[in-house]
Design a protein around this motif. Sequence first.
Motif, PDB file in Angstrom:
ATOM      1  N   ALA A 177       0.835  -1.199   0.000  1.00  0.00           N
ATOM      2  CA  ALA A 177       0.000   0.000   0.000  1.00  0.00           C
ATOM      3  C   ALA A 177       0.869   1.247   0.000  1.00  0.00           C
ATOM      4  O   ALA A 177       1.954   1.277   0.578  1.00  0.00           O
ATOM      5  N   ALA A 178       0.382   2.275  -0.688  1.00  0.00           N
ATOM      6  CA  ALA A 178       1.124   3.530  -0.773  1.00  0.00           C
ATOM      7  C   ALA A 178       1.094   4.246   0.569  1.00  0.00           C
ATOM      8  O   ALA A 178       0.217   4.022   1.402  1.00  0.00           O
ATOM      9  N   TRP A 179       2.091   5.137   0.760  1.00  0.00           N
ATOM     10  CA  TRP A 179       2.189   5.900   2.008  1.00  0.00           C
ATOM     11  C   TRP A 179       0.953   6.762   2.184  1.00  0.00           C
ATOM     12  O   TRP A 179       0.438   7.320   1.211  1.00  0.00           O
ATOM     13  N   PRO A 180       0.469   6.966   3.397  1.00  0.00           N
ATOM     14  CA  PRO A 180       0.949   6.350   4.646  1.00  0.00           C
ATOM     15  C   PRO A 180       0.245   5.028   4.912  1.00  0.00           C
ATOM     16  O   PRO A 180      -0.972   4.944   4.843  1.00  0.00           O
ATOM     17  N   ASP A 181       1.009   3.998   5.188  1.00  0.00           N
ATOM     18  CA  ASP A 181       0.454   2.678   5.455  1.00  0.00           C
ATOM     19  C   ASP A 181       0.781   2.174   6.849  1.00  0.00           C
ATOM     20  O   ASP A 181       0.551   1.015   7.162  1.00  0.00           O
ATOM     21  N   GLU A 182       1.345   3.055   7.683  1.00  0.00           N
ATOM     22  CA  GLU A 182       1.593   2.695   9.074  1.00  0.00           C
ATOM     23  C   GLU A 182       1.530   3.966   9.927  1.00  0.00           C
ATOM     24  O   GLU A 182       1.439   5.073   9.408  1.00  0.00           O
ATOM     25  N   LEU A 186      14.067  15.696  12.383  1.00  0.00           N
ATOM     26  CA  LEU A 186      14.980  15.549  11.255  1.00  0.00           C
ATOM     27  C   LEU A 186      16.142  14.603  11.543  1.00  0.00           C
ATOM     28  O   LEU A 186      16.881  14.230  10.627  1.00  0.00           O
ATOM     29  N   SER A 187      16.311  14.205  12.793  1.00  0.00           N
ATOM     30  CA  SER A 187      17.329  13.204  13.118  1.00  0.00           C
ATOM     31  C   SER A 187      16.734  11.801  13.171  1.00  0.00           C
ATOM     32  O   SER A 187      17.453  10.829  13.416  1.00  0.00           O
ATOM     33  N   ALA A 188      15.431  11.685  12.944  1.00  0.00           N
ATOM     34  CA  ALA A 188      14.783  10.377  12.934  1.00  0.00           C
ATOM     35  C   ALA A 188      15.151   9.612  11.661  1.00  0.00           C
ATOM     36  O   ALA A 188      15.683  10.176  10.695  1.00  0.00           O
ATOM     37  N   GLN A 189      14.848   8.342  11.653  1.00  0.00           N
ATOM     38  CA  GLN A 189      15.101   7.528  10.467  1.00  0.00           C
ATOM     39  C   GLN A 189      14.206   7.995   9.329  1.00  0.00           C
ATOM     40  O   GLN A 189      13.018   8.281   9.524  1.00  0.00           O
ATOM     41  N   ALA A 190      14.759   8.066   8.126  1.00  0.00           N
ATOM     42  CA  ALA A 190      14.012   8.559   6.960  1.00  0.00           C
ATOM     43  C   ALA A 190      13.186   7.429   6.364  1.00  0.00           C
ATOM     44  O   ALA A 190      13.424   6.971   5.230  1.00  0.00           O
ATOM     45  N   ASP A 191      12.184   6.977   7.125  1.00  0.00           N
ATOM     46  CA  ASP A 191      11.366   5.853   6.686  1.00  0.00           C
ATOM     47  C   ASP A 191       9.900   6.233   6.500  1.00  0.00           C
ATOM     48  O   ASP A 191       9.038   5.362   6.333  1.00  0.00           O
ATOM     49  N   GLY A 192       9.608   7.529   6.541  1.00  0.00           N
ATOM     50  CA  GLY A 192       8.246   7.978   6.300  1.00  0.00           C
ATOM     51  C   GLY A 192       7.348   7.951   7.513  1.00  0.00           C
ATOM     52  O   GLY A 192       6.161   8.256   7.395  1.00  0.00           O
ATOM     53  N   THR A 193       7.874   7.612   8.702  1.00  0.00           N
ATOM     54  CA  THR A 193       7.027   7.540   9.886  1.00  0.00           C
ATOM     55  C   THR A 193       7.144   8.761  10.787  1.00  0.00           C
ATOM     56  O   THR A 193       6.417   8.856  11.773  1.00  0.00           O
ATOM     57  N   VAL A 207       4.869  12.870  -1.160  1.00  0.00           N
ATOM     58  CA  VAL A 207       4.538  14.126  -1.834  1.00  0.00           C
ATOM     59  C   VAL A 207       3.142  14.050  -2.437  1.00  0.00           C
ATOM     60  O   VAL A 207       2.325  14.977  -2.295  1.00  0.00           O
ATOM     61  N   THR A 208       2.825  12.940  -3.105  1.00  0.00           N
ATOM     62  CA  THR A 208       1.511  12.794  -3.735  1.00  0.00           C
ATOM     63  C   THR A 208       0.394  12.887  -2.699  1.00  0.00           C
ATOM     64  O   THR A 208      -0.592  13.617  -2.886  1.00  0.00           O
ATOM     65  N   ALA A 209       0.533  12.148  -1.594  1.00  0.00           N
ATOM     66  CA  ALA A 209      -0.511  12.152  -0.567  1.00  0.00           C
ATOM     67  C   ALA A 209      -0.690  13.530   0.056  1.00  0.00           C
ATOM     68  O   ALA A 209      -1.822  13.989   0.289  1.00  0.00           O
TER      69      ALA A 209
END
Length: 321
Positions: A30-35, A86-93, A274-276
């Motif tokens: 599933a496309a972001w956001p999925d969690e 901005l220091s978090a993991q770049a995983d979309g969460t 970006v799309t969402a």
Amino acid sequence: MKLTSILRATGAAAALALTLTACGGSDDDAAWPDENLEMLIGFGAGGTPDLLGRGVGDQLQSEHGINVTATNRTGGASTIAMNEALSAQADGTTLGLATSNGLLWQPLVEDGLEYSQTEGYEPLVKVAESAFSLMVASDGDFASMDDFVEAADSGEELSIAVTGEGAQTDLTVQLLNEQNDWNLRSVPYTDGAGEGILAVMRGEVDAQVSTTAGVQGQINAGDVEILSILAEETEPENPDAPTIDEFGLDVPMGTSFYVVSPDGLDEQLRDEMVTALEELVASDEWAETLESVGLSDSGLNHADTQDEIDTLITEYEVLEP
């Protein structure tokens, strides 16, 4: 039904299921956001940044069936929240609700940040823009903007409540001085516009520069008067308040609000985010959210957001310490 027909139907259904899975029909693709997500906000509850950050989270939660936790990390002119986001993991969460000041000015005046004006973050979309207003006590010394301009033009030192040293409100006061050769003095109230406006009403300072969102109650009650919206357009909650250009004065900076993420996103994930978010800021639901907090519809897509940031970086050079 014959056995061969059943087998054919079963095989066709299985093939269709495989096709849908390959096209992204499974939950795993599933496309972001999925969690679940966290939205970090650098200001306290109830102010404009908080309402916007929570509004983005609420709409993502409603539309995508996920949980979004809004976390307020106050202090440092929002840099504490930005550093954590901005220091978090770049995983979309992890997302941050950034102000133009916290993102673009604070790196010039504060060492040790996880980001600079141009690096360390991904600007996804602009969600809103808020002009500041110049406000006074209704029973104070200034009955109109003309009275205020006359006093400022005379060279009189006027004290102005702002939301922190180096905050966007403080920079706006500095820019008014630069533009008009005035002698305004910023007085920081770090607990926000609500604290500052009480000082105005007590006569401890002459005026306040801030958004009206946090003090609309005092405006509606008649305790506070808007001398001028520091923009070319009025705002929905106060359509009769004059704008600064009506007095022949230049428009100083307002505040833009962006949704940002840590730098280093996977390209596909970045495109999905970006799309969402572009769909969100273009939606009727988001326009209603902005109207509910007294702001006009001023969101931008990803490309235009980046263009605006590049322009603001150039404008900040005028005030660079």
